[in-house]
Design a protein around this motif. Structure first.
Motif, PDB file in Angstrom:
ATOM      1  N   ALA A 101       0.813  -1.220   0.000  1.00 17.04           N
ATOM      2  CA  ALA A 101       0.000   0.000   0.000  1.00 17.04           C
ATOM      3  C   ALA A 101       0.844   1.266   0.000  1.00 17.04           C
ATOM      4  N   TYR A 102       2.107   1.173   0.369  1.00 18.03           N
ATOM      5  CA  TYR A 102       3.000   2.332   0.423  1.00 18.03           C
ATOM      6  C   TYR A 102       3.967   2.365  -0.752  1.00 18.03           C
ATOM      7  N   GLY A 103       3.769   1.471  -1.717  1.00 21.51           N
ATOM      8  CA  GLY A 103       4.600   1.467  -2.920  1.00 21.51           C
ATOM      9  C   GLY A 103       5.889   0.685  -2.778  1.00 21.51           C
ATOM     10  N   LEU A 104       6.089   0.008  -1.650  1.00 18.01           N
ATOM     11  CA  LEU A 104       7.291  -0.792  -1.449  1.00 18.01           C
ATOM     12  C   LEU A 104       7.168  -2.083  -2.247  1.00 18.01           C
ATOM     13  N   GLU A 105       8.184  -2.359  -3.063  1.00 20.07           N
ATOM     14  CA  GLU A 105       8.160  -3.565  -3.882  1.00 20.07           C
ATOM     15  C   GLU A 105       8.292  -4.803  -3.002  1.00 20.07           C
ATOM     16  N   ILE A 106       7.416  -5.775  -3.237  1.00 16.77           N
ATOM     17  CA  ILE A 106       7.460  -7.044  -2.521  1.00 16.77           C
ATOM     18  C   ILE A 106       8.418  -7.962  -3.269  1.00 16.77           C
TER      19      ILE A 106
ATOM     20  N   LEU B 133       7.682  -4.401   6.766  1.00 11.70           N
ATOM     21  CA  LEU B 133       8.437  -3.179   7.064  1.00 11.70           C
ATOM     22  C   LEU B 133       7.528  -1.970   7.271  1.00 11.70           C
ATOM     23  N   ASN B 134       6.318  -2.005   6.726  1.00 15.64           N
ATOM     24  CA  ASN B 134       5.371  -0.896   6.840  1.00 15.64           C
ATOM     25  C   ASN B 134       4.201  -1.195   7.773  1.00 15.64           C
ATOM     26  N   LEU B 135       4.238  -2.326   8.442  1.00 18.45           N
ATOM     27  CA  LEU B 135       3.105  -2.746   9.259  1.00 18.45           C
ATOM     28  C   LEU B 135       2.796  -1.750  10.373  1.00 18.45           C
ATOM     29  N   LYS B 136       3.809  -1.305  11.104  1.00 19.15           N
ATOM     30  CA  LYS B 136       3.584  -0.365  12.204  1.00 19.15           C
ATOM     31  C   LYS B 136       2.953   0.930  11.683  1.00 19.15           C
ATOM     32  N   THR B 137       3.489   1.460  10.601  1.00 19.32           N
ATOM     33  CA  THR B 137       2.958   2.684  10.007  1.00 19.32           C
ATOM     34  C   THR B 137       1.502   2.505   9.604  1.00 19.32           C
ATOM     35  N   TYR B 138       1.185   1.401   8.956  1.00 19.75           N
ATOM     36  CA  TYR B 138      -0.184   1.122   8.509  1.00 19.75           C
ATOM     37  C   TYR B 138      -1.141   1.051   9.696  1.00 19.75           C
ATOM     38  N   LEU B 139      -0.764   0.317  10.730  1.00 19.05           N
ATOM     39  CA  LEU B 139      -1.648   0.164  11.887  1.00 19.05           C
ATOM     40  C   LEU B 139      -1.892   1.489  12.596  1.00 19.05           C
TER      41      LEU B 139
ATOM     42  N   GLU C  74      10.900 -11.610  -3.416  1.00 15.11           N
ATOM     43  CA  GLU C  74      10.863 -13.007  -2.993  1.00 15.11           C
ATOM     44  C   GLU C  74      11.449 -13.111  -1.587  1.00 15.11           C
ATOM     45  N   GLY C  75      10.748 -13.796  -0.703  1.00 14.80           N
ATOM     46  CA  GLY C  75      11.208 -13.970   0.670  1.00 14.80           C
ATOM     47  C   GLY C  75      10.695 -12.927   1.643  1.00 14.80           C
ATOM     48  N   ASP C  76      10.099 -11.830   1.140  1.00 14.43           N
ATOM     49  CA  ASP C  76       9.549 -10.797   2.016  1.00 14.43           C
ATOM     50  C   ASP C  76       8.301 -11.312   2.735  1.00 14.43           C
TER      51      ASP C  76
END
Length: 56
Positions: A15-20, A37-43, A22-24
């Motif tokens: 949702a923040y444009g960060l490329e997913i 990596l963006n979970l805290k920001t999203y929540l 392999e392995g992420d």
């Protein structure tokens, strides 16, 4: 993280444009993809959750 499912058809970006890559690790909230990596920001931004850091 034993409940992490490995998939070959992962989304291209979160949702923040960060490329997913392999392995992420990423999370699905309905149809919204959020990288680990963006979970805290999203929540905080989308669900008004509070974040705490334990101190010694």
């Amino acid at each position: 993280m034993s409940s992490v499912k490995k998939v070959t058809d992962h989304p291209v970006e979160d949702a923040y444009g960060l490329e997913i890559q392999e392995g992420d690790v990423y999370w699905m909230f309905g149809k919204t993809v959020v990288s680990d990596l963006n979970l805290k920001t999203y929540l905080i931004e989308e669900h008004n959750m509070e974040c705490f850091r334990a101190m010694e």
